[in-house]
Design a protein around this motif. Structure first.
Motif, short mmCIF file in Angstrom:
data_model
loop_
_atom_site.label_atom_id
_atom_site.label_comp_id
_atom_site.label_asym_id
_atom_site.label_seq_id
_atom_site.Cartn_x
_atom_site.Cartn_y
_atom_site.Cartn_z
N LYS A 12 0.97 -1.32 -0.10
CA LYS A 12 -0.07 0.07 -0.05
C LYS A 12 0.88 1.31 0.13
N CYS A 13 1.96 1.20 0.83
CA CYS A 13 2.75 2.47 1.04
C CYS A 13 4.07 2.31 0.49
N LYS A 47 -3.03 1.15 7.04
CA LYS A 47 -4.00 0.46 5.83
C LYS A 47 -3.87 -1.11 6.08
#
Length: 247
Positions: free
Chosen positions: A33-34, A61
């Motif tokens: 996600k990141c 997340k």
């Protein structure tokens, strides 16, 4: 327990990276996600997931439950195989096969593909192990293994060929043919008819509610690899009873 958890964590790496054609033995784990690197203390199988409450430390997340599920299934498989077969070559072979099947199951379920590196390597190992003397009787000799592998591939290839002739489109993928060949190489000719029948019945039962509700059609694509794996598992668990009813 520990080996099952560690190899389950590796299975998650394969499930994520193989469809993207990325290497699985190099490169640090990161949050998809990141893209932040995951430190070792956040990468401990099961424990880190529970400690972080299923969320990334950096972006907060949610982490897919798949990671926890794969690690737990891997632990369960490793424990069952070890308690049944002890420390033996049979155990080692079944651990390798079960881990490969676990990876294939989740990749095919999500991406509708079965990586050749897994199917070809399992075909090769399934045939080579048939030359090892004094293995468990569940494993066939090299002649039976070779015939089983060819028959497993051929039966799916035949379905693909004739379906394409009739409908002018693909009915199944060659990945399924290679996976059924793996079953044949590992467990012999007589395993193939049982596994293809069981997997077909299970797949039909799963999609039947959607067919009734008309949310899916008979032509709707489904991942068949997971059903072959489930069918193979049922065959191994109830091999004697299935053969008895067949007689």
């Amino acid at each position: 327990l520990v080996l099952g958890a560690l190899w389950g964590s590796f299975a998650n790496v394969c499930i994520y990276r193989l469809p993207l054609e990325r290497g699985v033995v190099s490169g640090r784990s990161f949050c998809p996600k990141c893209n932040k690197l995951i430190t070792w203390n956040d990468n401990i199988p099961i424990i880190s997931f529970l400690f972080l409450k299923g969320k990334c430390r950096h972006c907060n997340k949610k982490i897919s439950l798949q990671y926890l599920l794969v690690e737990m299934i891997s632990i369960l498989l490793f424990l069952i195989i070890y308690f049944v077969y002890g420390i033996s070559i049979t155990t080692l072979l079944l651990l390798i096969l079960s881990l490969s099947f676990l990876i294939i199951f989740f990749i095919d379920f999500k991406h509708y593909i079965i990586p050749n590196i897994l199917s070809f390597s399992m075909m090769f190992l399934g045939f080579i192990k048939s030359f090892i003397p004094s293995l468990n009787p569940m494993f066939p000799n090299y002649i039976n293994s070779l015939i089983g592998g060819c028959f497993g591939y051929g039966i799916i290839w035949g379905i693909i060929y004739f379906y394409k002739k009739l409908k002018n489109k693909e009915g199944m993928g060659l990945g399924d043919a290679k996976l059924l060949a793996v079953v044949g190489f590992w467990f012999g000719l007589e395993s193939v008819p049982f596994v293809i029948f069981l997997s077909s019945v299970i797949a039909l039962l799963v999609v039947l509610p959607d067919l009734i509700r008309k949310t899916k059609k008979m032509s709707t694509q489904i991942p068949f690899g997971p059903y072959i794996i489930i069918g193979n598992l049922i065959y191994l668990l109830f091999e004697d009873k299935l053969k008895f009813f067949a007689i």
